[in-house]
Enzyme design. Sequence first.
Site, PDB file in Angstrom:
ATOM      1  N   CYS A  22       4.712 -34.456  42.197  1.00  0.00           N
ATOM      2  CA  CYS A  22       5.647 -33.740  43.239  1.00  0.00           C
ATOM      3  C   CYS A  22       5.846 -34.895  44.301  1.00  0.00           C
ATOM      4  O   CYS A  22       6.401 -35.966  44.097  1.00  0.00           O
ATOM      5  CB  CYS A  22       5.089 -32.480  43.873  1.00  0.00           C
ATOM      6  SG  CYS A  22       6.504 -31.484  44.523  1.00  0.00           S
TER       7      CYS A  22
ATOM      8  N   HIS B 266       4.045 -29.272  38.928  1.00  0.00           N
ATOM      9  CA  HIS B 266       2.577 -29.162  39.466  1.00  0.00           C
ATOM     10  C   HIS B 266       1.714 -28.686  38.087  1.00  0.00           C
ATOM     11  O   HIS B 266       1.112 -27.577  38.154  1.00  0.00           O
ATOM     12  CB  HIS B 266       2.485 -28.209  40.621  1.00  0.00           C
ATOM     13  CG  HIS B 266       2.756 -28.706  41.757  1.00  0.00           C
ATOM     14  ND1 HIS B 266       1.947 -29.275  42.907  1.00  0.00           N
ATOM     15  CD2 HIS B 266       4.203 -28.591  42.337  1.00  0.00           C
ATOM     16  CE1 HIS B 266       2.768 -29.613  43.858  1.00  0.00           C
ATOM     17  NE2 HIS B 266       3.899 -29.303  43.709  1.00  0.00           N
TER      18      HIS B 266
ATOM     19  N   GLU C 203      -1.370 -29.227  37.643  1.00  0.00           N
ATOM     20  CA  GLU C 203      -2.641 -28.821  38.235  1.00  0.00           C
ATOM     21  C   GLU C 203      -2.662 -27.265  38.617  1.00  0.00           C
ATOM     22  O   GLU C 203      -3.750 -26.472  38.485  1.00  0.00           O
ATOM     23  CB  GLU C 203      -3.083 -29.505  39.507  1.00  0.00           C
ATOM     24  CG  GLU C 203      -2.566 -29.027  40.684  1.00  0.00           C
ATOM     25  CD  GLU C 203      -1.024 -29.113  41.062  1.00  0.00           C
ATOM     26  OE1 GLU C 203      -0.577 -28.854  42.248  1.00  0.00           O
ATOM     27  OE2 GLU C 203      -0.379 -30.071  40.282  1.00  0.00           O
TER      28      GLU C 203
END
Length: 240
Positions: free
Chosen positions: A110, A218, A220
């Site tokens: 990002c 994202h 994660e």
Amino acid sequence: MVRRPRIGITMRLEQETGRFYLGRDYSERVEAAGGVPVHISLIPKRDYIVEVMSQLDGVLLPGSNTDVDPVYYGEEPHPGLRTVIPVKDETEMLVLAEAERLKLPILAICYGMQALNVFRGGKLVQDIGSVVKSWIKHDQGMPVTRASHSIKVAKPGILAGLSAVKNSKGPIRVNTSHHQAVAKVGKGLKATARAKDGVIECIESTGRGNWVLGVQWHPELLSDALSDEIFAVFVSKCRN
């Protein structure tokens, strides 16, 4: 016992309290993939960055709730520009310079992808909603774990070569939490995924120098095969 690679992760700054902080998901995903997360404080001093990175095997540039200062790519601030934190930008650029010097693998997420692109001489769309025609929603809100839009992956490339992409039986879908995007791609990078409105969702190294992967979403925060593989491959590159 095989040594686990040490992976530096730059932090954020909470302006109201002056605290450095970082969401736990980045460190947890690095550790789960076999790495050792090492937090890098936002201290924009080259001697500090050189020292802390001298024992690292890779770098993860995480997302942030801030924007890269457009002065870095030669533009005046757009009315849609949001918060800029100078020590964040300055530290990120020093970390990238040292990672390039040491030829460390880089995973940029990002804001991290946007900072990477700017470091390589690229430019950003300062506000998608004001600049991109027929744009789709890229700031999805809660829950952040929902894959809200599809991406089209170009071949060949790091992303296209992942098993989760090659074996996908449908469109690749990702989550999204950003209002800026890559405009002009930086030197030594190529765009390898886009959303349906044309917004660049992935940039990669072109094969020269260190292994570099930048994703606009994202991973994660997602529990899927693609996210797991992104971290697994990154940590593997750091180990080697």
